[in-house]
Write an enzyme that holds these catalytic residues in place. Structure first.
Site, PDB file in Angstrom:
ATOM      1  N   ASP A 125      -4.062   2.221  -4.977  1.00 48.80           N
ATOM      2  CA  ASP A 125      -2.681   2.165  -4.478  1.00 48.80           C
ATOM      3  C   ASP A 125      -2.401   0.953  -3.599  1.00 48.80           C
ATOM      4  OD1 ASP A 125      -4.025   2.909  -2.148  1.00 48.80           O
ATOM      5  OD2 ASP A 125      -2.364   4.154  -1.457  1.00 48.80           O
ATOM      6  N   GLU A 126      -3.233  -0.065  -3.702  1.00 50.00           N
ATOM      7  CA  GLU A 126      -3.031  -1.259  -2.875  1.00 50.00           C
ATOM      8  C   GLU A 126      -3.140  -2.509  -3.731  1.00 50.00           C
ATOM      9  OE1 GLU A 126      -5.557  -1.290   1.064  1.00 50.00           O
ATOM     10  OE2 GLU A 126      -6.516  -0.064  -0.473  1.00 50.00           O
ATOM     11  N   ASP A 161       0.860  -1.203   0.000  1.00 48.35           N
ATOM     12  CA  ASP A 161       0.000   0.000   0.000  1.00 48.35           C
ATOM     13  C   ASP A 161       0.889   1.243   0.000  1.00 48.35           C
ATOM     14  OD1 ASP A 161      -1.787   2.051   0.422  1.00 48.35           O
ATOM     15  OD2 ASP A 161      -2.746   1.168   2.180  1.00 48.35           O
TER      16      ASP A 161
HETATM   17  P1  TTP Z   1      -5.384   5.361   0.896  1.00 53.04           P
HETATM   18  O1  TTP Z   1      -4.382   4.283   0.651  1.00 53.04           O
HETATM   19  O2  TTP Z   1      -6.511   5.067   1.788  1.00 53.04           O
HETATM   20  O3  TTP Z   1      -4.691   6.638   1.514  1.00 53.04           O
HETATM   21  P2  TTP Z   1      -3.262   7.230   1.289  1.00 53.04           P
HETATM   22  O4  TTP Z   1      -2.470   6.417   0.326  1.00 53.04           O
HETATM   23  O5  TTP Z   1      -3.409   8.676   0.941  1.00 53.04           O
HETATM   24  O6  TTP Z   1      -2.630   7.174   2.739  1.00 53.04           O
HETATM   25  P3  TTP Z   1      -2.047   5.906   3.521  1.00 53.04           P
HETATM   26  O7  TTP Z   1      -0.605   6.200   3.739  1.00 53.04           O
HETATM   27  O8  TTP Z   1      -2.811   5.882   4.797  1.00 53.04           O
HETATM   28  O9  TTP Z   1      -2.265   4.685   2.684  1.00 53.04           O
HETATM   29  O10 TTP Z   1      -5.990   5.838  -0.466  1.00 53.04           O
HETATM   30  C1  TTP Z   1      -5.200   5.952  -1.646  1.00 53.04           C
HETATM   31  C2  TTP Z   1      -5.560   7.189  -2.416  1.00 53.04           C
HETATM   32  O11 TTP Z   1      -6.936   7.139  -2.762  1.00 53.04           O
HETATM   33  C3  TTP Z   1      -5.366   8.448  -1.628  1.00 53.04           C
HETATM   34  O12 TTP Z   1      -4.055   8.952  -1.769  1.00 53.04           O
HETATM   35  C4  TTP Z   1      -6.410   9.357  -2.171  1.00 53.04           C
HETATM   36  C5  TTP Z   1      -7.494   8.462  -2.709  1.00 53.04           C
HETATM   37  N1  TTP Z   1      -8.662   8.477  -1.817  1.00 53.04           N
HETATM   38  C6  TTP Z   1      -9.806   9.161  -2.203  1.00 53.04           C
HETATM   39  O13 TTP Z   1      -9.832   9.756  -3.272  1.00 53.04           O
HETATM   40  N2  TTP Z   1     -10.890   9.159  -1.368  1.00 53.04           N
HETATM   41  C7  TTP Z   1     -10.884   8.526  -0.161  1.00 53.04           C
HETATM   42  O14 TTP Z   1     -11.879   8.549   0.565  1.00 53.04           O
HETATM   43  C8  TTP Z   1      -9.707   7.834   0.230  1.00 53.04           C
HETATM   44  C9  TTP Z   1      -9.641   7.149   1.542  1.00 53.04           C
HETATM   45  C10 TTP Z   1      -8.637   7.834  -0.626  1.00 53.04           C
HETATM   46 MG    MG Z   2      -2.272   4.279   0.573  1.00 50.58          MG
END
Ligand code: TTP
Ligand code: MG
Length: 429
Positions: A137-138, A42
């Site tokens: 992103d996962e 992730d």
């Molecule tokens: P996430 O992996 O949930 O968040 P992140 O990568 O920003 O942070 P983390 O380090 O905690 O993993 O989500 C991935 C991307 O998806 C995030 O950068 C932005 C987008 N996103 C949205 O557009 N809406 C949302 O509600 C969420 C949670 C994420």
């Molecule tokens: Mg993320």
């Protein structure tokens, strides 16, 4: 999980009821699950990290990427420095500025993030046989049998960081659920393996709704029964949970103990449904692009509604055209991002129709979605998509009560109510 993400029916009964028998059967033969190993990869603060990758001067600063219109914008992703001020995904822009006046806000450049995401996923798919893209992103990777998972993960981590200049965290566990939790607790820039025998020690203290797949509502119901932590789920008698929650009760315990259940197990076994589709003959043969669009939207709505009813999403679209002279043509395509909204189905269907249409009058169009997976409760969504999602679920709700197409999109006004729609064989309605 209780992380302010958009949850799409995590606890909804629909898919659970529908799959009850299926699940019970699979679990009864699951007394001695062979040991598996999963990796969850992730990206950290993904959207922000993509911006930092091209503007290194932003590194180490409170930065947010904003989606939505200026005045109503929300922060979709925030750097870890920004999170110290209490800014989270979903925080409105005005509030983010209140919390941290020096925050640097950047409008989202979705095409850039999608490109980087696809490049990373391509790398993973080339390197590993079993990759499951879980969100933008996962990705989960099944690395069962791998002798040194930590060494492998270290390699993957440094390759991605070096090549794409995006920081990431990798969690490793005996199930997807545990891999995901290992990832969550070691963010950012982390790497952690939790072996089956370490679950209690490393995760036992966490609240039940920290388990992916257990939403806040179920968390509250469990807390009301005195079950607050993962350790409590280990201790509680399975029958008590089943009496209260049905088969889902068993899933909660299984997930806490390091087995994938519910949505996650389904991904291993494949779904009973292969595709969901509709076709319809036009009232008269047509070559009119506007009419073709209208009917395609109508079919997309039919298909989308059934997808959502079964809490499914799809990766592929299949389109069929039958011409007035009874010749026909079809085309299908798989996409990297799953979809389930009417407008996403429609957009893809029209894209494919345009590729095969040859100017002859059309008699019938068929649209089907395949590559079905359970609708991900925590799918990361863009603001643009979110509006479609909300619209679809609102329309579905009204039409469930008052009948199909009681409320409809403007383009569909004037189309007669649904008649003669034949679901493909073997597919429940
Ligand atoms: P996430 O992996 O949930 O968040 P992140 O990568 O920003 O942070 P983390 O380090 O905690 O993993 O989500 C991935 C991307 O998806 C995030 O950068 C932005 C987008 N996103 C949205 O557009 N809406 C949302 O509600 C969420 C949670 C994420
Ligand atoms: Mg993320």
């Amino acid at each position: 999980m209780n992380s302010g993400r958009i949850e799409l029916g995590t606890d909804s009964m629909g898919i659970c009821e529908y799959l009850d028998n299926f699940q019970q059967e699979s679990f009864s033969s699951d007394k001695n699950p062979k040991s598996r190993t999963f990796m969850l990869i992730d990206m950290d603060a993904f959207f922000v990290s993509c911006e930092v990758a091209v503007r290194p001067e932003l590194k180490g600063k409170p930065v947010g990427v904003v989606t939505g219109a200026q005045r109503h914008g929300v922060v979709a992703s925030v750097s870890y420095e920004g999170r110290k001020y209490g800014i989270k995904a979903g925080t409105p822009v005005y509030k983010a500025k209140d919390l941290c006046p020096e925050i640097i806000l950047i409008p989202a450049d979705i095409a850039k993030y999608a490109y980087i995401s696809e490049s990373i996923m391509e790398y993973l798919k080339e390197k590993f046989k079993k990759v499951e893209v879980f969100s933008i992103d996962e990705a989960f990777v099944d690395i069962t049998g791998e002798k040194d998972p930590l060494k492998l993960a270290t390699e993957v981590k440094s390759y991605i960081k070096r090549t794409f200049r995006v920081p990431l965290t990798i969690g490793i566990g005996p199930s997807r659920v545990i891999a995901k939790m290992a990832c969550e607790i070691s963010k950012p820039d982390g790497l952690m393996q939790i072996k089956a025998e370490e679950i209690l020690q490393k995760l036992g203290h966490l609240e039940v709704d920290e388990i992916p797949g257990i939403g806040q509502r179920t968390g509250d119901a469990l807390r009301n029964m005195g079950i607050r932590t993962i350790r409590d789920l280990w201790v509680i008698d399975e029958d008590t949970l089943i009496r209260r929650f049905g088969i889902r009760g068993k899933w909660y315990k299984d997930m806490a103990m390091g087995k994938d259940a519910g949505f996650f197990t389904l991904l291993d076994q494949g779904l009973p449904l292969k595709s969901i589709g509709h076709s319809e003959t036009f009232p008269r043969d047509t070559m009119d692009p506007e009419e073709i669009k209208t009917y395609t939207l109508y079919l997309s709505e039919k298909v989308g509604r059934r997808l959502r009813k079964h809490e499914l999403m799809g990766y592929g679209i299949w389109v069929y055209l039958r011409y007035a002279d009874f010749t026909g043509d079809s085309i299908s395509r798989k996409f990297t991002k799953p979809f389930f909204t009417t407008s996403e189905i429609y957009r893809r269907a029209i894209f494919l129709i345009q590729k095969i249409i040859d100017g002859k009058p059309i008699r019938l169009i068929g649209v089907a979605v395949f590559g079905l997976k359970p609708l991900k409760p925590q799918l990361s969504l863009f603001e643009e998509d979110l509006r479609d999602v909300r619209l679809d679920f609102a329309l579905d709700k009204i039409n469930d009560i008052y009948g199909d197409f009681t409320v409809r999109r403007a383009r569909l006004v004037g189309i007669p109510a649904v008649h003669h729609v034949i679901p493909p064989r073997g597919i429940p309605r």
